[in-house]
Scaffold this motif. Structure first.
Motif, PDB file in Angstrom:
ATOM      1  N   LYS A 197      -3.167   2.745 -18.248  1.00 40.28           N
ATOM      2  CA  LYS A 197      -1.733   2.817 -18.004  1.00 40.28           C
ATOM      3  C   LYS A 197      -1.452   3.457 -16.655  1.00 40.28           C
ATOM      4  CE  LYS A 197       2.554   3.757 -20.393  1.00 40.28           C
ATOM      5  NZ  LYS A 197       3.170   4.178 -21.641  1.00 40.28           N
ATOM      6  N   ALA A 198      -2.203   4.524 -16.327  1.00 36.09           N
ATOM      7  CA  ALA A 198      -1.998   5.212 -15.050  1.00 36.09           C
ATOM      8  C   ALA A 198      -2.309   4.290 -13.878  1.00 36.09           C
ATOM      9  CB  ALA A 198      -2.883   6.460 -14.994  1.00 36.09           C
ATOM     10  N   LYS A 199      -3.384   3.487 -14.034  1.00 35.47           N
ATOM     11  CA  LYS A 199      -3.775   2.591 -12.957  1.00 35.47           C
ATOM     12  C   LYS A 199      -2.797   1.428 -12.798  1.00 35.47           C
ATOM     13  CE  LYS A 199      -8.766   3.517 -13.209  1.00 35.47           C
ATOM     14  NZ  LYS A 199     -10.092   2.943 -13.528  1.00 35.47           N
ATOM     15  N   SER A 200      -2.228   0.986 -13.906  1.00 39.25           N
ATOM     16  CA  SER A 200      -1.379  -0.202 -13.849  1.00 39.25           C
ATOM     17  C   SER A 200       0.062   0.100 -13.468  1.00 39.25           C
ATOM     18  CB  SER A 200      -1.405  -0.916 -15.201  1.00 39.25           C
ATOM     19  OG  SER A 200      -0.853  -0.093 -16.206  1.00 39.25           O
ATOM     20  N   LEU A 201       0.506   1.353 -13.576  1.00 43.07           N
ATOM     21  CA  LEU A 201       1.904   1.677 -13.340  1.00 43.07           C
ATOM     22  C   LEU A 201       2.348   1.291 -11.935  1.00 43.07           C
ATOM     23  CD1 LEU A 201       4.560   2.896 -14.230  1.00 43.07           C
ATOM     24  CD2 LEU A 201       3.694   5.154 -13.606  1.00 43.07           C
ATOM     25  N   SER A 202       1.538   1.619 -10.930  1.00 37.70           N
ATOM     26  CA  SER A 202       1.923   1.294  -9.559  1.00 37.70           C
ATOM     27  C   SER A 202       1.938  -0.213  -9.332  1.00 37.70           C
ATOM     28  CB  SER A 202       0.984   1.980  -8.560  1.00 37.70           C
ATOM     29  OG  SER A 202      -0.347   1.534  -8.721  1.00 37.70           O
ATOM     30  N   GLU A 203       1.054  -0.951 -10.031  1.00 41.41           N
ATOM     31  CA  GLU A 203       1.049  -2.407  -9.911  1.00 41.41           C
ATOM     32  C   GLU A 203       2.283  -3.011 -10.568  1.00 41.41           C
ATOM     33  OE1 GLU A 203      -0.637  -4.446  -8.248  1.00 41.41           O
ATOM     34  OE2 GLU A 203      -2.361  -3.278  -7.596  1.00 41.41           O
ATOM     35  N   VAL A 204       2.673  -2.451 -11.714  1.00 43.34           N
ATOM     36  CA  VAL A 204       3.888  -2.910 -12.379  1.00 43.34           C
ATOM     37  C   VAL A 204       5.095  -2.648 -11.486  1.00 43.34           C
ATOM     38  CG1 VAL A 204       5.459  -2.476 -14.314  1.00 43.34           C
ATOM     39  CG2 VAL A 204       2.990  -2.651 -14.719  1.00 43.34           C
ATOM     40  N   ALA A 205       5.127  -1.466 -10.875  1.00 46.17           N
ATOM     41  CA  ALA A 205       6.234  -1.103  -9.986  1.00 46.17           C
ATOM     42  C   ALA A 205       6.287  -2.043  -8.788  1.00 46.17           C
ATOM     43  CB  ALA A 205       6.083   0.344  -9.524  1.00 46.17           C
ATOM     44  N   TRP A 206       5.123  -2.411  -8.248  1.00 51.00           N
ATOM     45  CA  TRP A 206       5.082  -3.332  -7.108  1.00 51.00           C
ATOM     46  C   TRP A 206       5.581  -4.717  -7.518  1.00 51.00           C
ATOM     47  CZ3 TRP A 206       5.414  -4.124  -2.279  1.00 51.00           C
ATOM     48  CH2 TRP A 206       4.931  -5.290  -1.677  1.00 51.00           C
ATOM     49  N   ALA A 207       5.159  -5.180  -8.689  1.00 52.72           N
ATOM     50  CA  ALA A 207       5.623  -6.482  -9.177  1.00 52.72           C
ATOM     51  C   ALA A 207       7.135  -6.459  -9.376  1.00 52.72           C
ATOM     52  CB  ALA A 207       4.917  -6.831 -10.488  1.00 52.72           C
ATOM     53  N   GLN A 208       7.638  -5.328  -9.859  1.00 45.04           N
ATOM     54  CA  GLN A 208       9.082  -5.200 -10.059  1.00 45.04           C
ATOM     55  C   GLN A 208       9.824  -5.250  -8.727  1.00 45.04           C
ATOM     56  OE1 GLN A 208      10.510  -1.384 -11.534  1.00 45.04           O
ATOM     57  NE2 GLN A 208      12.082  -2.424 -12.725  1.00 45.04           N
ATOM     58  N   LEU A 209       9.272  -4.591  -7.705  1.00 38.75           N
ATOM     59  CA  LEU A 209       9.904  -4.623  -6.386  1.00 38.75           C
ATOM     60  C   LEU A 209       9.940  -6.046  -5.845  1.00 38.75           C
ATOM     61  CD1 LEU A 209      11.142  -3.106  -3.974  1.00 38.75           C
ATOM     62  CD2 LEU A 209       8.828  -2.844  -3.056  1.00 38.75           C
ATOM     63  N   LEU A 210       8.846  -6.784  -6.008  1.00 42.90           N
ATOM     64  CA  LEU A 210       8.802  -8.173  -5.546  1.00 42.90           C
ATOM     65  C   LEU A 210       9.833  -9.025  -6.271  1.00 42.90           C
ATOM     66  CD1 LEU A 210       4.985  -8.987  -5.208  1.00 42.90           C
ATOM     67  CD2 LEU A 210       6.609  -8.364  -3.416  1.00 42.90           C
ATOM     68  N   LYS A 265       0.833  -1.206   0.000  1.00 38.72           N
ATOM     69  CA  LYS A 265       0.000   0.000   0.000  1.00 38.72           C
ATOM     70  C   LYS A 265       0.867   1.256   0.000  1.00 38.72           C
ATOM     71  CE  LYS A 265      -3.396   2.400   2.925  1.00 38.72           C
ATOM     72  NZ  LYS A 265      -2.523   3.507   3.350  1.00 38.72           N
ATOM     73  N   HIS A 266       1.855   1.294   0.895  1.00 39.59           N
ATOM     74  CA  HIS A 266       2.698   2.488   1.014  1.00 39.59           C
ATOM     75  C   HIS A 266       3.579   2.676  -0.217  1.00 39.59           C
ATOM     76  CE1 HIS A 266       1.561   3.464   5.096  1.00 39.59           C
ATOM     77  NE2 HIS A 266       1.758   2.205   5.464  1.00 39.59           N
ATOM     78  N   PHE A 267       4.086   1.577  -0.757  1.00 41.34           N
ATOM     79  CA  PHE A 267       4.961   1.679  -1.926  1.00 41.34           C
ATOM     80  C   PHE A 267       4.187   2.182  -3.138  1.00 41.34           C
ATOM     81  CE2 PHE A 267       6.954  -0.252  -5.716  1.00 41.34           C
ATOM     82  CZ  PHE A 267       8.195   0.383  -5.655  1.00 41.34           C
ATOM     83  N   LYS A 268       2.977   1.696  -3.343  1.00 44.27           N
ATOM     84  CA  LYS A 268       2.174   2.145  -4.473  1.00 44.27           C
ATOM     85  C   LYS A 268       1.843   3.632  -4.349  1.00 44.27           C
ATOM     86  CE  LYS A 268      -1.088  -0.331  -6.157  1.00 44.27           C
ATOM     87  NZ  LYS A 268      -2.342  -1.097  -6.284  1.00 44.27           N
ATOM     88  N   GLU A 269       1.582   4.092  -3.143  1.00 42.22           N
ATOM     89  CA  GLU A 269       1.346   5.524  -2.923  1.00 42.22           C
ATOM     90  C   GLU A 269       2.602   6.329  -3.251  1.00 42.22           C
ATOM     91  OE1 GLU A 269       0.102   5.724   1.130  1.00 42.22           O
ATOM     92  OE2 GLU A 269      -1.969   5.112   0.699  1.00 42.22           O
ATOM     93  N   TYR A 270       3.762   5.779  -2.897  1.00 45.87           N
ATOM     94  CA  TYR A 270       5.024   6.440  -3.200  1.00 45.87           C
ATOM     95  C   TYR A 270       5.212   6.559  -4.716  1.00 45.87           C
ATOM     96  CZ  TYR A 270      10.092   6.969  -3.796  1.00 45.87           C
ATOM     97  OH  TYR A 270      11.334   7.390  -4.193  1.00 45.87           O
ATOM     98  N   ILE A 271       4.940   5.485  -5.445  1.00 46.16           N
ATOM     99  CA  ILE A 271       5.069   5.486  -6.906  1.00 46.16           C
ATOM    100  C   ILE A 271       4.136   6.518  -7.518  1.00 46.16           C
ATOM    101  CG2 ILE A 271       4.661   4.152  -9.007  1.00 46.16           C
ATOM    102  CD1 ILE A 271       7.247   3.427  -7.594  1.00 46.16           C
ATOM    103  N   ASP A 272       2.903   6.559  -7.047  1.00 46.67           N
ATOM    104  CA  ASP A 272       1.941   7.546  -7.562  1.00 46.67           C
ATOM    105  C   ASP A 272       2.447   8.965  -7.333  1.00 46.67           C
ATOM    106  OD1 ASP A 272       0.210   5.571  -8.410  1.00 46.67           O
ATOM    107  OD2 ASP A 272      -1.002   5.602  -6.575  1.00 46.67           O
ATOM    108  N   GLY A 273       3.102   9.176  -6.204  1.00 43.68           N
ATOM    109  CA  GLY A 273       3.602  10.508  -5.867  1.00 43.68           C
ATOM    110  C   GLY A 273       4.781  10.943  -6.710  1.00 43.68           C
ATOM    111  N   LEU A 274       5.475   9.979  -7.334  1.00 41.94           N
ATOM    112  CA  LEU A 274       6.626  10.323  -8.178  1.00 41.94           C
ATOM    113  C   LEU A 274       6.195  10.963  -9.494  1.00 41.94           C
ATOM    114  CD1 LEU A 274       9.026   7.239  -7.812  1.00 41.94           C
ATOM    115  CD2 LEU A 274       9.253   9.495  -6.772  1.00 41.94           C
ATOM    116  N   GLU A 275       4.956  10.676  -9.908  1.00 39.61           N
ATOM    117  CA  GLU A 275       4.428  11.230 -11.161  1.00 39.61           C
ATOM    118  C   GLU A 275       5.381  10.958 -12.320  1.00 39.61           C
ATOM    119  OE1 GLU A 275       3.598  15.333 -10.426  1.00 39.61           O
ATOM    120  OE2 GLU A 275       1.851  14.904  -9.185  1.00 39.61           O
ATOM    121  N   ILE A 276       5.703   9.694 -12.509  1.00 37.66           N
ATOM    122  CA  ILE A 276       6.598   9.292 -13.586  1.00 37.66           C
ATOM    123  C   ILE A 276       5.966   9.620 -14.933  1.00 37.66           C
ATOM    124  CG2 ILE A 276       7.751   7.324 -14.689  1.00 37.66           C
ATOM    125  CD1 ILE A 276       7.839   6.014 -11.926  1.00 37.66           C
TER     126      ILE A 276
END
Length: 214
Positions: free
Chosen positions: A147-160, A122-133
């Motif tokens: 794309k906007a909705k999936s970016l944080s999920e992609v980032a989370w999968a990448q972290l895992l 939850k916190h990591f996805k909020e962090y990604i959203d805040g970066l405004e990549i």
């Protein structure tokens, strides 16, 4: 003399030490509280269960990472990609310092249910959203929304996946994880900005060399 009031941090550290020294979590809250010389009530004032406590350990890693980053004035001036790289290197340094505990917990969990990391997610996805990549402008508006909705999920999968790579890394100082972080973050951000090919080839060569099964 008044008894010192125990803090959430005190309980977290005691729990981590218990797990490392005994190779398993405490049998129940009563026995763990007794060892800490506190009552069950005092424990429950901080955590509803051991499962919640384990989630807070990873949340603390995340919070401590951001605290360190925000103390660095240069971090505030970085673009999104360099902020994300800084986060990764700092976060994984935090994991390195607590590798025995993290390895034990995640190997027990098998990265399946990921209950111990649900709060971190939850916190990591909020962090990604805040970066405004920045992402490439797509012609169709509905694709932009997807794309906007999936970016944080992609980032989370990448972290895992990076954590999985780190867990299996046997290089000195986990230097291969550092290489993987740099290549994967660069590739992901370039993909979002539609500049993928060179980065994909570079990352692919590295993964093939390390014989990582995608």
């Amino acid at each position: 003399m008044a008894k010192k009031k125990i803090t959430s941090q005190d309980i977290i550290l005691a729990y981590m030490n218990f797990v490392l020294e005994n190779g398993e979590k405490p049998k129940n809250v009563y026995m763990f509280a007794k060892e800490l010389k506190i009552s069950e009530t005092e424990f429950y004032q901080h955590f509803a269960s051991f499962e919640v406590l384990e989630q807070e350990v990873f949340t603390a890693f995340f919070s401590n990472t951001l605290e360190l980053l925000h103390k660095n004035k240069e971090y505030q001036e970085f673009d999104a990609k360099n902020k994300l790289l800084s986060f990764y290197f700092t976060f994984f340094e935090m994991l390195n310092r607590n590798r025995s505990y993290v390895t034990h917990v995640l190997n027990q969990d098998k990265l399946g249910s990921l209950k111990s990391m649900s709060s971190l997610r939850k916190h990591f996805k909020e962090y990604i959203d805040g970066l405004e990549i920045d992402s490439i402008d797509l012609v169709k508006e509905n694709l932009n929304r997807i794309k906007a909705k999936s970016l944080s999920e992609v980032a989370w999968a990448q972290l895992l996946y990076t954590i999985k790579f780190w867990l299996e890394d046997t290089s000195l100082g986990f230097e291969k994880t550092d290489v993987f972080i740099e290549k994967s973050i660069n590739t992901t951000v370039d993909l979002v900005a539609s500049k993928p090919f060179e980065g994909l080839i570079d990352l692919g060569k590295f993964l093939f060399k390390e014989k990582v099964k995608m």
